[in-house]
Design a protein around this motif. Structure first.
Motif, PDB file in Angstrom:
ATOM      1  N   ILE A 143       1.233  -1.483  -0.203  1.00  0.00           N
ATOM      2  CA  ILE A 143       0.450  -0.256   0.006  1.00  0.00           C
ATOM      3  C   ILE A 143       0.639   1.504   0.065  1.00  0.00           C
ATOM      4  O   ILE A 143       0.779   2.265  -0.296  1.00  0.00           O
ATOM      5  CB  ILE A 143      -0.938   0.322   1.521  1.00  0.00           C
ATOM      6  CG1 ILE A 143      -2.551  -1.469   1.515  1.00  0.00           C
ATOM      7  CG2 ILE A 143      -1.501   1.454   1.402  1.00  0.00           C
ATOM      8  CD1 ILE A 143      -2.982  -1.050   2.073  1.00  0.00           C
ATOM      9  N   LYS A 144       1.765   1.333   0.930  1.00  0.00           N
ATOM     10  CA  LYS A 144       3.317   2.172   1.077  1.00  0.00           C
ATOM     11  C   LYS A 144       3.387   2.477  -0.346  1.00  0.00           C
ATOM     12  O   LYS A 144       3.669   4.088  -1.125  1.00  0.00           O
ATOM     13  CB  LYS A 144       3.921   1.842   2.268  1.00  0.00           C
ATOM     14  CG  LYS A 144       3.728   2.962   3.259  1.00  0.00           C
ATOM     15  CD  LYS A 144       4.853   2.335   3.914  1.00  0.00           C
ATOM     16  CE  LYS A 144       3.692   2.376   5.538  1.00  0.00           C
ATOM     17  NZ  LYS A 144       4.871   1.743   6.582  1.00  0.00           N
ATOM     18  N   ILE A 145       4.245   1.513  -0.738  1.00  0.00           N
ATOM     19  CA  ILE A 145       4.161   1.462  -2.456  1.00  0.00           C
ATOM     20  C   ILE A 145       3.286   1.814  -3.252  1.00  0.00           C
ATOM     21  O   ILE A 145       3.390   3.204  -4.066  1.00  0.00           O
ATOM     22  CB  ILE A 145       5.088   0.190  -3.342  1.00  0.00           C
ATOM     23  CG1 ILE A 145       6.529   0.122  -2.065  1.00  0.00           C
ATOM     24  CG2 ILE A 145       5.835   0.047  -4.355  1.00  0.00           C
ATOM     25  CD1 ILE A 145       6.601  -1.815  -2.221  1.00  0.00           C
ATOM     26  N   ALA A 146       2.145   1.616  -3.590  1.00  0.00           N
ATOM     27  CA  ALA A 146       1.291   2.185  -4.702  1.00  0.00           C
ATOM     28  C   ALA A 146       1.005   3.275  -4.081  1.00  0.00           C
ATOM     29  O   ALA A 146       0.895   4.417  -5.399  1.00  0.00           O
ATOM     30  CB  ALA A 146       0.158   1.512  -4.170  1.00  0.00           C
ATOM     31  N   GLU A 147       0.851   4.209  -3.273  1.00  0.00           N
ATOM     32  CA  GLU A 147       0.719   5.463  -2.601  1.00  0.00           C
ATOM     33  C   GLU A 147       1.326   6.806  -3.219  1.00  0.00           C
ATOM     34  O   GLU A 147       1.490   7.630  -3.557  1.00  0.00           O
ATOM     35  CB  GLU A 147       0.546   5.703  -1.029  1.00  0.00           C
ATOM     36  CG  GLU A 147      -0.661   5.166  -0.500  1.00  0.00           C
ATOM     37  CD  GLU A 147      -1.447   5.571   0.881  1.00  0.00           C
ATOM     38  OE1 GLU A 147       0.225   5.551   1.361  1.00  0.00           O
ATOM     39  OE2 GLU A 147      -2.152   5.028   1.236  1.00  0.00           O
ATOM     40  N   ALA A 148       3.012   6.027  -2.727  1.00  0.00           N
ATOM     41  CA  ALA A 148       3.747   6.521  -3.844  1.00  0.00           C
ATOM     42  C   ALA A 148       4.107   6.688  -5.176  1.00  0.00           C
ATOM     43  O   ALA A 148       4.331   7.675  -5.396  1.00  0.00           O
ATOM     44  CB  ALA A 148       5.472   6.168  -3.188  1.00  0.00           C
ATOM     45  N   GLU A 149       3.352   5.410  -5.964  1.00  0.00           N
ATOM     46  CA  GLU A 149       4.030   5.646  -7.024  1.00  0.00           C
ATOM     47  C   GLU A 149       2.638   6.142  -7.727  1.00  0.00           C
ATOM     48  O   GLU A 149       2.717   6.884  -8.272  1.00  0.00           O
ATOM     49  CB  GLU A 149       3.100   4.439  -7.866  1.00  0.00           C
ATOM     50  CG  GLU A 149       4.830   3.138  -7.517  1.00  0.00           C
ATOM     51  CD  GLU A 149       5.775   3.455  -8.212  1.00  0.00           C
ATOM     52  OE1 GLU A 149       5.823   4.284  -9.348  1.00  0.00           O
ATOM     53  OE2 GLU A 149       7.285   3.314  -7.586  1.00  0.00           O
ATOM     54  N   ALA A 150       1.554   6.131  -6.706  1.00  0.00           N
ATOM     55  CA  ALA A 150       0.394   7.693  -7.323  1.00  0.00           C
ATOM     56  C   ALA A 150       0.995   8.815  -7.238  1.00  0.00           C
ATOM     57  O   ALA A 150       0.472   9.804  -8.395  1.00  0.00           O
ATOM     58  CB  ALA A 150      -0.899   6.910  -6.397  1.00  0.00           C
ATOM     59  N   LYS A 151       1.409   8.601  -5.884  1.00  0.00           N
ATOM     60  CA  LYS A 151       1.811  10.818  -6.217  1.00  0.00           C
ATOM     61  C   LYS A 151       2.845  10.489  -7.457  1.00  0.00           C
ATOM     62  O   LYS A 151       2.684  11.689  -7.524  1.00  0.00           O
ATOM     63  CB  LYS A 151       2.870  10.855  -4.672  1.00  0.00           C
ATOM     64  CG  LYS A 151       2.994  12.094  -4.369  1.00  0.00           C
ATOM     65  CD  LYS A 151       4.130  11.903  -3.030  1.00  0.00           C
ATOM     66  CE  LYS A 151       4.663  13.001  -2.868  1.00  0.00           C
ATOM     67  NZ  LYS A 151       5.419  13.408  -1.541  1.00  0.00           N
ATOM     68  N   LEU A 152       3.297   9.789  -7.692  1.00  0.00           N
ATOM     69  CA  LEU A 152       4.451  10.073  -8.458  1.00  0.00           C
ATOM     70  C   LEU A 152       3.881  10.252  -9.745  1.00  0.00           C
ATOM     71  O   LEU A 152       4.110  11.526 -10.846  1.00  0.00           O
ATOM     72  CB  LEU A 152       5.622   9.197  -8.455  1.00  0.00           C
ATOM     73  CG  LEU A 152       6.525   8.848  -7.223  1.00  0.00           C
ATOM     74  CD1 LEU A 152       7.669   8.068  -7.743  1.00  0.00           C
ATOM     75  CD2 LEU A 152       7.724  10.266  -7.600  1.00  0.00           C
ATOM     76  N   LYS A 153       3.126   9.650  -9.888  1.00  0.00           N
ATOM     77  CA  LYS A 153       1.968   9.676 -11.074  1.00  0.00           C
ATOM     78  C   LYS A 153       1.510  11.130 -11.391  1.00  0.00           C
ATOM     79  O   LYS A 153       1.460  11.477 -12.431  1.00  0.00           O
ATOM     80  CB  LYS A 153       1.316   8.723 -11.435  1.00  0.00           C
ATOM     81  CG  LYS A 153       0.541   8.347 -13.230  1.00  0.00           C
ATOM     82  CD  LYS A 153      -0.781   7.534 -12.104  1.00  0.00           C
ATOM     83  CE  LYS A 153      -1.514   7.491 -13.444  1.00  0.00           C
ATOM     84  NZ  LYS A 153      -2.722   6.687 -13.641  1.00  0.00           N
ATOM     85  N   MET A 154       0.385  11.128 -10.449  1.00  0.00           N
ATOM     86  CA  MET A 154       0.418  12.586 -10.097  1.00  0.00           C
ATOM     87  C   MET A 154       1.222  13.794 -10.354  1.00  0.00           C
ATOM     88  O   MET A 154       0.223  15.067 -11.188  1.00  0.00           O
ATOM     89  CB  MET A 154      -0.609  12.983  -8.817  1.00  0.00           C
ATOM     90  CG  MET A 154      -1.707  12.126  -8.756  1.00  0.00           C
ATOM     91  SD  MET A 154      -3.103  12.290  -9.876  1.00  0.00           S
ATOM     92  CE  MET A 154      -3.680  14.107  -8.759  1.00  0.00           C
ATOM     93  N   GLU A 155       2.222  13.885  -9.733  1.00  0.00           N
ATOM     94  CA  GLU A 155       3.459  14.930  -9.947  1.00  0.00           C
ATOM     95  C   GLU A 155       3.594  15.428 -11.534  1.00  0.00           C
ATOM     96  O   GLU A 155       3.314  15.437 -12.119  1.00  0.00           O
ATOM     97  CB  GLU A 155       4.377  13.917  -9.363  1.00  0.00           C
ATOM     98  CG  GLU A 155       4.580  14.484  -7.593  1.00  0.00           C
ATOM     99  CD  GLU A 155       4.992  14.394  -6.684  1.00  0.00           C
ATOM    100  OE1 GLU A 155       6.646  13.867  -7.577  1.00  0.00           O
ATOM    101  OE2 GLU A 155       5.506  14.760  -5.683  1.00  0.00           O
ATOM    102  N   LYS A 156       3.678  13.955 -12.203  1.00  0.00           N
ATOM    103  CA  LYS A 156       4.434  13.862 -13.568  1.00  0.00           C
ATOM    104  C   LYS A 156       3.047  13.914 -14.198  1.00  0.00           C
ATOM    105  O   LYS A 156       3.045  15.209 -15.264  1.00  0.00           O
ATOM    106  CB  LYS A 156       4.714  12.448 -13.901  1.00  0.00           C
ATOM    107  CG  LYS A 156       5.650  11.883 -13.200  1.00  0.00           C
ATOM    108  CD  LYS A 156       6.640  12.509 -14.372  1.00  0.00           C
ATOM    109  CE  LYS A 156       8.061  11.850 -13.695  1.00  0.00           C
ATOM    110  NZ  LYS A 156       9.679  13.029 -13.700  1.00  0.00           N
ATOM    111  N   VAL A 157       1.314  13.852 -13.732  1.00  0.00           N
ATOM    112  CA  VAL A 157       0.723  14.432 -14.615  1.00  0.00           C
ATOM    113  C   VAL A 157       0.496  16.320 -14.565  1.00  0.00           C
ATOM    114  O   VAL A 157      -0.158  16.411 -15.626  1.00  0.00           O
ATOM    115  CB  VAL A 157      -0.897  13.878 -14.106  1.00  0.00           C
ATOM    116  CG1 VAL A 157      -2.481  14.150 -14.841  1.00  0.00           C
ATOM    117  CG2 VAL A 157      -0.827  12.349 -14.461  1.00  0.00           C
ATOM    118  N   ASN A 158       0.582  16.492 -13.807  1.00  0.00           N
ATOM    119  CA  ASN A 158       0.314  18.190 -13.438  1.00  0.00           C
ATOM    120  C   ASN A 158       1.905  18.705 -14.540  1.00  0.00           C
ATOM    121  O   ASN A 158       1.331  19.187 -14.798  1.00  0.00           O
ATOM    122  CB  ASN A 158       0.323  18.677 -11.921  1.00  0.00           C
ATOM    123  CG  ASN A 158      -1.021  17.953 -11.388  1.00  0.00           C
ATOM    124  OD1 ASN A 158      -1.805  17.636 -11.307  1.00  0.00           O
ATOM    125  ND2 ASN A 158      -0.518  17.548  -9.330  1.00  0.00           N
TER     126      ASN A 158
END
Length: 145
Positions: A20-35
């Motif tokens: 879950i921690k890894i998934a949250e970190a990946e989701a955060k990175l993805k959102m940063e890239k999308v932004n």
């Protein structure tokens, strides 16, 4: 058996928490890239809009130029064309001179680098070594002078 099952459950919980921690970190990175992509796209659209505006202005100015050229007497147009040709020729000659000077500077620079390093094979051997082409021109064999 119950202890092993409890151990399995703890390990499973630990793995799921880590996942879950890894998934949250990946989701955060993805959102940063999308932004970041959104910002870059907005910048691109702004630049494209600006380019379009400048192209429209250029077309308008070209229209005015053609109109003014129709009003200009032929003698003045010929004089302007000659001046323009002379400027182009001067720029071409300057570019040729700059290219020649740059090549000369590079040749001098590489020759000076060789001197600073104490020469090459010839200085280590204590004798002059010529290229095979130069020695062939002189009529010598072996390439060593």
């Amino acid at each position: 058996d119950a202890a092993m099952f409890d151990e399995f459950l703890k390990e499973n919980d630990k793995n799921s928490v880590e996942a879950i921690k890894i998934a949250e970190a990946e989701a955060k990175l993805k959102m940063e890239k999308v932004n970041e992509i959104k910002k870059i796209n907005a910048t691109m659209m702004s630049i494209k809009s600006e380019i379009s505006k400048y192209e429209d202005t250029l077309k308008e100015y070209q229209l005015y130029r053609r109109f003014l050229d129709t009003l200009t007497p032929p003698e003045i147009q010929e004089e302007r064309a000659e001046r323009k040709k002379a400027r182009r020729e001067a720029k071409r000659k300057e570019a040729e001179n700059n290219a020649t000077n740059k090549k000369d500077a590079e040749r001098v620079g590489t020759a000076e680098k060789g001197k600073k390093k104490g020469g090459g094979l010839s200085s280590r051997l204590g004798k002059a070594v010529g290229s095979p082409k130069k020695t062939a021109e002189k009529g010598e064999a072996g390439g060593v002078v």
